[in-house]
Design a protein around this motif. Structure first.
Motif, PDB file in Angstrom:
ATOM      1  N   PHE A  99       0.874  -1.172   0.000  1.00 53.52           N
ATOM      2  CA  PHE A  99       0.000   0.000   0.000  1.00 53.52           C
ATOM      3  C   PHE A  99       0.905   1.215   0.000  1.00 53.52           C
ATOM      4  CE2 PHE A  99      -2.269   3.391   2.223  1.00 53.52           C
ATOM      5  CZ  PHE A  99      -3.495   3.392   1.594  1.00 53.52           C
ATOM      6  N   VAL A 100       0.869   1.992  -1.079  1.00 53.96           N
ATOM      7  CA  VAL A 100       1.753   3.145  -1.216  1.00 53.96           C
ATOM      8  C   VAL A 100       0.924   4.356  -1.624  1.00 53.96           C
ATOM      9  CG1 VAL A 100       3.780   1.767  -1.799  1.00 53.96           C
ATOM     10  CG2 VAL A 100       2.288   2.565  -3.616  1.00 53.96           C
ATOM     11  N   LEU A 101       1.531   5.508  -1.630  1.00 50.00           N
ATOM     12  CA  LEU A 101       0.845   6.727  -2.028  1.00 50.00           C
ATOM     13  C   LEU A 101       1.709   7.519  -2.980  1.00 50.00           C
ATOM     14  CD1 LEU A 101       1.070   9.372   0.827  1.00 50.00           C
ATOM     15  CD2 LEU A 101       2.357   7.248   0.853  1.00 50.00           C
ATOM     16  N   THR A 102       1.088   8.480  -3.636  1.00 52.10           N
ATOM     17  CA  THR A 102       1.816   9.282  -4.611  1.00 52.10           C
ATOM     18  C   THR A 102       1.290  10.703  -4.599  1.00 52.10           C
ATOM     19  OG1 THR A 102       2.429   9.515  -6.944  1.00 52.10           O
ATOM     20  CG2 THR A 102       0.234   8.628  -6.478  1.00 52.10           C
ATOM     21  N   GLY A 103       2.191  11.637  -4.825  1.00 50.24           N
ATOM     22  CA  GLY A 103       1.810  13.024  -5.018  1.00 50.24           C
ATOM     23  C   GLY A 103       1.712  13.367  -6.489  1.00 50.24           C
ATOM     24  N   SER A 104       2.001  12.397  -7.347  1.00 52.67           N
ATOM     25  CA  SER A 104       1.913  12.560  -8.800  1.00 52.67           C
ATOM     26  C   SER A 104       0.629  11.912  -9.302  1.00 52.67           C
ATOM     27  CB  SER A 104       3.127  11.897  -9.477  1.00 52.67           C
ATOM     28  OG  SER A 104       4.334  12.408  -8.963  1.00 52.67           O
ATOM     29  N   PRO A 105       0.237  12.179 -10.542  1.00 54.80           N
ATOM     30  CA  PRO A 105      -0.902  11.459 -11.102  1.00 54.80           C
ATOM     31  C   PRO A 105      -0.665   9.954 -11.035  1.00 54.80           C
ATOM     32  CG  PRO A 105      -0.334  13.328 -12.493  1.00 54.80           C
ATOM     33  CD  PRO A 105       0.753  13.223 -11.459  1.00 54.80           C
ATOM     34  N   VAL A 106      -1.708   9.196 -10.728  1.00 53.41           N
ATOM     35  CA  VAL A 106      -1.578   7.745 -10.614  1.00 53.41           C
ATOM     36  C   VAL A 106      -1.135   7.176 -11.956  1.00 53.41           C
ATOM     37  CG1 VAL A 106      -2.816   5.591 -10.179  1.00 53.41           C
ATOM     38  CG2 VAL A 106      -3.277   7.605  -8.773  1.00 53.41           C
ATOM     39  N   PRO A 107      -0.091   6.331 -11.977  1.00 46.82           N
ATOM     40  CA  PRO A 107       0.436   5.808 -13.242  1.00 46.82           C
ATOM     41  C   PRO A 107      -0.488   4.746 -13.840  1.00 46.82           C
ATOM     42  CG  PRO A 107       1.548   4.788 -11.405  1.00 46.82           C
ATOM     43  CD  PRO A 107       0.660   5.841 -10.809  1.00 46.82           C
ATOM     44  N   PRO A 108      -0.247   4.377 -15.091  1.00 46.58           N
ATOM     45  CA  PRO A 108      -1.033   3.300 -15.712  1.00 46.58           C
ATOM     46  C   PRO A 108      -0.888   2.001 -14.928  1.00 46.58           C
ATOM     47  CG  PRO A 108       0.237   4.490 -17.367  1.00 46.58           C
ATOM     48  CD  PRO A 108       0.721   4.966 -16.034  1.00 46.58           C
ATOM     49  N   ALA A 109      -1.935   1.171 -14.990  1.00 48.05           N
ATOM     50  CA  ALA A 109      -1.920  -0.121 -14.309  1.00 48.05           C
ATOM     51  C   ALA A 109      -0.861  -1.035 -14.905  1.00 48.05           C
ATOM     52  CB  ALA A 109      -3.295  -0.768 -14.391  1.00 48.05           C
ATOM     53  N   ALA A 110      -0.543  -2.104 -14.182  1.00 52.44           N
ATOM     54  CA  ALA A 110       0.560  -2.984 -14.582  1.00 52.44           C
ATOM     55  C   ALA A 110       0.398  -3.525 -15.991  1.00 52.44           C
ATOM     56  CB  ALA A 110       0.688  -4.131 -13.580  1.00 52.44           C
ATOM     57  N   ASP A 111      -0.813  -3.884 -16.386  1.00 49.75           N
ATOM     58  CA  ASP A 111      -0.998  -4.479 -17.712  1.00 49.75           C
ATOM     59  C   ASP A 111      -0.847  -3.465 -18.835  1.00 49.75           C
ATOM     60  OD1 ASP A 111      -3.297  -3.071 -17.187  1.00 49.75           O
ATOM     61  OD2 ASP A 111      -4.681  -4.642 -17.861  1.00 49.75           O
ATOM     62  N   GLN A 112      -0.774  -2.172 -18.487  1.00 46.41           N
ATOM     63  CA  GLN A 112      -0.582  -1.118 -19.494  1.00 46.41           C
ATOM     64  C   GLN A 112       0.687  -0.308 -19.229  1.00 46.41           C
ATOM     65  OE1 GLN A 112      -4.222   1.269 -19.841  1.00 46.41           O
ATOM     66  NE2 GLN A 112      -5.356  -0.442 -18.974  1.00 46.41           N
ATOM     67  N   ASN A 113       1.557  -0.853 -18.391  1.00 42.15           N
ATOM     68  CA  ASN A 113       2.711  -0.088 -17.943  1.00 42.15           C
ATOM     69  C   ASN A 113       3.991  -0.905 -18.138  1.00 42.15           C
ATOM     70  OD1 ASN A 113       4.699   1.293 -16.431  1.00 42.15           O
ATOM     71  ND2 ASN A 113       3.176   2.100 -15.001  1.00 42.15           N
ATOM     72  N   PRO A 114       4.739  -0.649 -19.206  1.00 45.08           N
ATOM     73  CA  PRO A 114       5.967  -1.406 -19.459  1.00 45.08           C
ATOM     74  C   PRO A 114       6.995  -1.313 -18.336  1.00 45.08           C
ATOM     75  CG  PRO A 114       5.293  -0.231 -21.436  1.00 45.08           C
ATOM     76  CD  PRO A 114       4.407   0.253 -20.332  1.00 45.08           C
ATOM     77  N   PHE A 115       7.062  -0.165 -17.662  1.00 41.36           N
ATOM     78  CA  PHE A 115       8.010  -0.043 -16.555  1.00 41.36           C
ATOM     79  C   PHE A 115       7.630  -0.994 -15.431  1.00 41.36           C
ATOM     80  CE2 PHE A 115       8.955   1.758 -12.349  1.00 41.36           C
ATOM     81  CZ  PHE A 115      10.345   1.745 -12.402  1.00 41.36           C
ATOM     82  N   TRP A 116       6.380  -1.034 -15.064  1.00 40.11           N
ATOM     83  CA  TRP A 116       5.914  -1.917 -13.990  1.00 40.11           C
ATOM     84  C   TRP A 116       6.168  -3.379 -14.352  1.00 40.11           C
ATOM     85  CZ3 TRP A 116       0.705  -0.476 -11.236  1.00 40.11           C
ATOM     86  CH2 TRP A 116       0.531  -1.265 -10.103  1.00 40.11           C
ATOM     87  N   GLN A 117       5.935  -3.709 -15.610  1.00 43.05           N
ATOM     88  CA  GLN A 117       6.161  -5.085 -16.059  1.00 43.05           C
ATOM     89  C   GLN A 117       7.640  -5.455 -15.956  1.00 43.05           C
ATOM     90  OE1 GLN A 117       4.457  -5.090 -20.004  1.00 43.05           O
ATOM     91  NE2 GLN A 117       2.475  -4.351 -19.230  1.00 43.05           N
ATOM     92  N   GLU A 118       8.513  -4.536 -16.358  1.00 44.71           N
ATOM     93  CA  GLU A 118       9.950  -4.791 -16.262  1.00 44.71           C
ATOM     94  C   GLU A 118      10.399  -4.854 -14.808  1.00 44.71           C
ATOM     95  OE1 GLU A 118      13.901  -5.484 -17.472  1.00 44.71           O
ATOM     96  OE2 GLU A 118      11.976  -5.674 -18.518  1.00 44.71           O
ATOM     97  N   ALA A 138      -5.690   8.997   3.373  1.00 42.25           N
ATOM     98  CA  ALA A 138      -6.089   8.762   4.754  1.00 42.25           C
ATOM     99  C   ALA A 138      -7.351   7.918   4.839  1.00 42.25           C
ATOM    100  CB  ALA A 138      -6.295  10.104   5.466  1.00 42.25           C
ATOM    101  N   THR A 139      -8.347   8.255   4.019  1.00 41.73           N
ATOM    102  CA  THR A 139      -9.609   7.519   4.051  1.00 41.73           C
ATOM    103  C   THR A 139      -9.400   6.073   3.627  1.00 41.73           C
ATOM    104  OG1 THR A 139     -10.835   9.540   3.584  1.00 41.73           O
ATOM    105  CG2 THR A 139     -11.955   7.461   3.159  1.00 41.73           C
ATOM    106  N   LYS A 140      -8.609   5.861   2.576  1.00 42.79           N
ATOM    107  CA  LYS A 140      -8.396   4.495   2.084  1.00 42.79           C
ATOM    108  C   LYS A 140      -7.565   3.675   3.061  1.00 42.79           C
ATOM    109  CE  LYS A 140      -9.197   5.252  -2.812  1.00 42.79           C
ATOM    110  NZ  LYS A 140      -8.782   4.952  -4.193  1.00 42.79           N
ATOM    111  N   PHE A 141      -6.617   4.325   3.714  1.00 39.06           N
ATOM    112  CA  PHE A 141      -5.832   3.586   4.694  1.00 39.06           C
ATOM    113  C   PHE A 141      -6.695   3.193   5.888  1.00 39.06           C
ATOM    114  CE2 PHE A 141      -3.023   3.423   8.439  1.00 39.06           C
ATOM    115  CZ  PHE A 141      -2.280   2.312   8.066  1.00 39.06           C
ATOM    116  N   ALA A 142      -7.561   4.104   6.318  1.00 42.63           N
ATOM    117  CA  ALA A 142      -8.451   3.781   7.430  1.00 42.63           C
ATOM    118  C   ALA A 142      -9.339   2.595   7.078  1.00 42.63           C
ATOM    119  CB  ALA A 142      -9.303   5.000   7.782  1.00 42.63           C
ATOM    120  N   ALA A 143      -9.830   2.561   5.835  1.00 43.26           N
ATOM    121  CA  ALA A 143     -10.666   1.433   5.403  1.00 43.26           C
ATOM    122  C   ALA A 143      -9.857   0.140   5.378  1.00 43.26           C
ATOM    123  CB  ALA A 143     -11.255   1.721   4.025  1.00 43.26           C
ATOM    124  N   LEU A 144      -8.605   0.247   4.963  1.00 40.86           N
ATOM    125  CA  LEU A 144      -7.720  -0.922   4.921  1.00 40.86           C
ATOM    126  C   LEU A 144      -7.534  -1.495   6.327  1.00 40.86           C
ATOM    127  CD1 LEU A 144      -5.728  -2.256   2.681  1.00 40.86           C
ATOM    128  CD2 LEU A 144      -3.954  -0.990   3.882  1.00 40.86           C
TER     129      LEU A 144
END
Length: 551
Positions: A99-118, A138-144
């Motif tokens: 479970f991680v967070l980002t201050g950047s726009p969320v990247p493409p999912a693994a099946d559409q992301n060559p970097f993630w696949q590599e 915060a809300t998503k972590f609390a739910a987790l």
């Protein structure tokens, strides 16, 4: 309030975030979270923990060496033939979740992301990341937490020295109940089985100690902290004094660079407040004298700084939209709408990467002079740990498998693995220019997976492709670190602070905003301090003083 250390883009902590977590989680969320095996979270128990042995990586030689005071190594360029540390993937297959967070726009999912696949290929596992924007974190972590569906690597924003688990209740109790005590795997020489974790500085590990054990992996950062970035190119163009020697000279600089008709102001309200506080010697969160703690907001120096900044705002030197939520201050700075901006030293290369001013763009840091002159004031040290990552409880074999993955994620600057983690694949995600990697658009969008907040190598000063900017960053940090001021409560835990920080921050932020906007007089600050103390400030103080006294 501009806190004693303004929050940079890599800290992901704000009153809004922690307040949202507190609302979503509820005060009773972790009631009953106890462990029969964990030791009590006392200063004595934590002081007795043997921290991981330190064995620095010797594979690269910096162009400008750091030192034991916290000055980071600096590199003019990336090694032409970086060493490849791993000859085979560290993982054994299967899924590894985080479970991680980002201050950047969320990247493409693994099946559409060559970097993630590599990345999965190089790790030898299927890395399943839940990447959450900081605004929703915060809300998503609390739910987790409420659903008790924890991943292998748990990377909440509030697991920081400043946040101390704010918004999830009693952090030590929660760690003891739900997370793995890593002491047997990492304490002392045990960490040498994971050489890149052994390369992490000792100071960073201290923020991972709870309940008499090691409960996480640190993401280390330098102590250089937040500085007032300066647009040197615009200062030269405007013939403004880049190094004012007193507040009076700084005020003249603000007047000289401000031109509302040209949509240019000295700084934001927060930027002015940050700098004037340091000129006046406002403490770094707390001042500890004679066995007593005084919070920054209680000091006469802070009150005076607020009064001076009220006048600077009235004089028109602050950007008129300073107070809007999520103001795009970085864009204002790069566009020249403000010429001074407080940000963490880690933003130095990002400003160059986002440069819209052309080849003449040049930045550096303005050191705070003492208010009445006579030398420089001390800057505020940053925490040596940006955040830490806890592990979900598991059997010994699983924990060791995860530590092997973490060891790969911590490979240091100068290695092939570090270059891939930060910039992706050559030709697809970046191209080398002037000795540094320059990302393509694919690199910008695909590589921001948040994995550097699971664990990271020791930070290094490096502005890709710009040796002069790297040297400027190094020289600035070299100049300020010897006189920088540490937060005396660093390394101690306050349960009241972890629970009440959102409310305490809200009191100060609201009053400061009202005073700066002219909605309340400066004299109202007395009420702010009273409310802050009653809302939990005195309780926090007492808990810290007890630990400091015993220490």
């Amino acid at each position: 309030m501009t806190s004693p250390r303004p929050i940079g883009r890599r800290r992901f902590l704000s009153g809004a975030v922690t307040a949202a977590a507190a609302t979503a989680a509820g005060p009773a969320l972790l009631a009953g979270c106890t462990s029969e095996t964990a030791a009590p979270n006392t200063g004595a128990n934590n002081a007795n923990v043997t921290l991981p042995a330190y064995k620095p990586f010797a594979g690269v030689t910096p162009d400008f060496p750091g030192n034991a005071d916290g000055l980071l190594d600096a590199f003019s360029g990336y090694p032409a033939n970086p060493v490849k540390v791993f000859s085979a993937p560290p993982g054994k297959g299967g899924d590894v979740s985080a479970f991680v967070l980002t201050g950047s726009p969320v990247p493409p999912a693994a099946d559409q992301n060559p970097f993630w696949q590599e990345l999965n290929k190089r790790l030898g596992v299927n890395l399943k990341l839940t990447i959450t924007p900081s605004a929703d974190h915060a809300t998503k972590f609390a739910a987790l937490v409420a659903g008790d569906d924890l991943p292998d690597f748990i990377v909440p924003a509030m697991f920081t020295p400043a946040g101390q688990g704010a918004g999830i209740g009693n952090l030590p109790a929660w760690l003891a109940a739900k997370c793995q005590d890593l002491t047997e795997f990492l304490s002392g020489d045990a960490v040498l089985e994971y050489p890149h974790l052994a390369n992490l500085p000792t100071a960073a590990w201290r923020q991972c100690v709870y309940n008499g054990g090691i409960y996480g992996l640190p993401v280390p950062r330098g102590v250089g902290g937040t500085l007032l970035f300066r647009r040197d190119d615009l200062f030269a163009q405007l013939k403004a004094n880049p190094d004012p020697a007193s507040f009076a000279e700084f005020k003249e600089v603000c007047k000289q660079v401000t031109d509302a008709r040209a949509s240019r102001w000295a700084a934001t309200e927060g930027g002015l407040m940050f700098f004037v506080q340091q000129m006046l010697g406002v403490p770094n969160r707390w001042r500890y004298e004679g066995g007593k703690l005084t919070h920054a907001c209680e000091t006469e120096e802070f009150r005076r700084a607020l009064g001076e900044v009220v006048q600077l705002v009235k004089d028109g030197y602050a950007h008129p939209d300073s107070a809007i939520a999520n103001a795009p201050v970085k864009k204002w700075f790069n566009a020249g709408n403000i010429v001074l901006n407080p940000d963490r030293y880690t933003a130095w290369p990002q400003y160059y990467a986002d440069n819209v001013a052309g080849p003449g763009f040049k930045i550096s840091g303005m050191r705070p002079p003492k208010f009445d002159g006579g030398g420089f004031a001390g800057t505020w040290q940053s925490d040596p740990t940006n955040n830490f990552t806890a592990f979900k409880k598991a059997d010994k074999g699983r924990i060791k498998d995860l530590l092997v993955i973490a060891n790969w994620l911590a490979t240091p600057f100068g290695t092939d693995e570090w270059l891939f983690r930060r910039f992706g694949m050559a030709g697809q995600h970046y191209a080398m220019s002037n000795g540094g990697p320059v990302q393509t658009q694919a690199g910008v969008t695909q590589t921001v997976l948040g994995i550097r907040y699971i664990v990271d190598a020791p930070d290094a000063i490096f502005v890709p492709g710009d040796a002069e900017a790297t040297r400027a960053s190094y020289e600035y940090q070299k100049s300020i670190i010897p006189s920088s001021v540490k937060d005396p409560t660093l390394g101690y835990f306050s349960d009241a602070w972890s629970r009440k920080r959102p409310a305490l921050d809200n009191v100060i932020n609201t009053y400061q905003g009202d005073v700066l906007a002219g909605r309340k007089p400066l004299s109202a600050w007395d009420d702010a301090v009273k409310e802050w103390r009653a809302a939990g400030g005195d309780e926090v103080r007492g808990q810290y003083e007890e630990q400091l006294g015993k220490a």
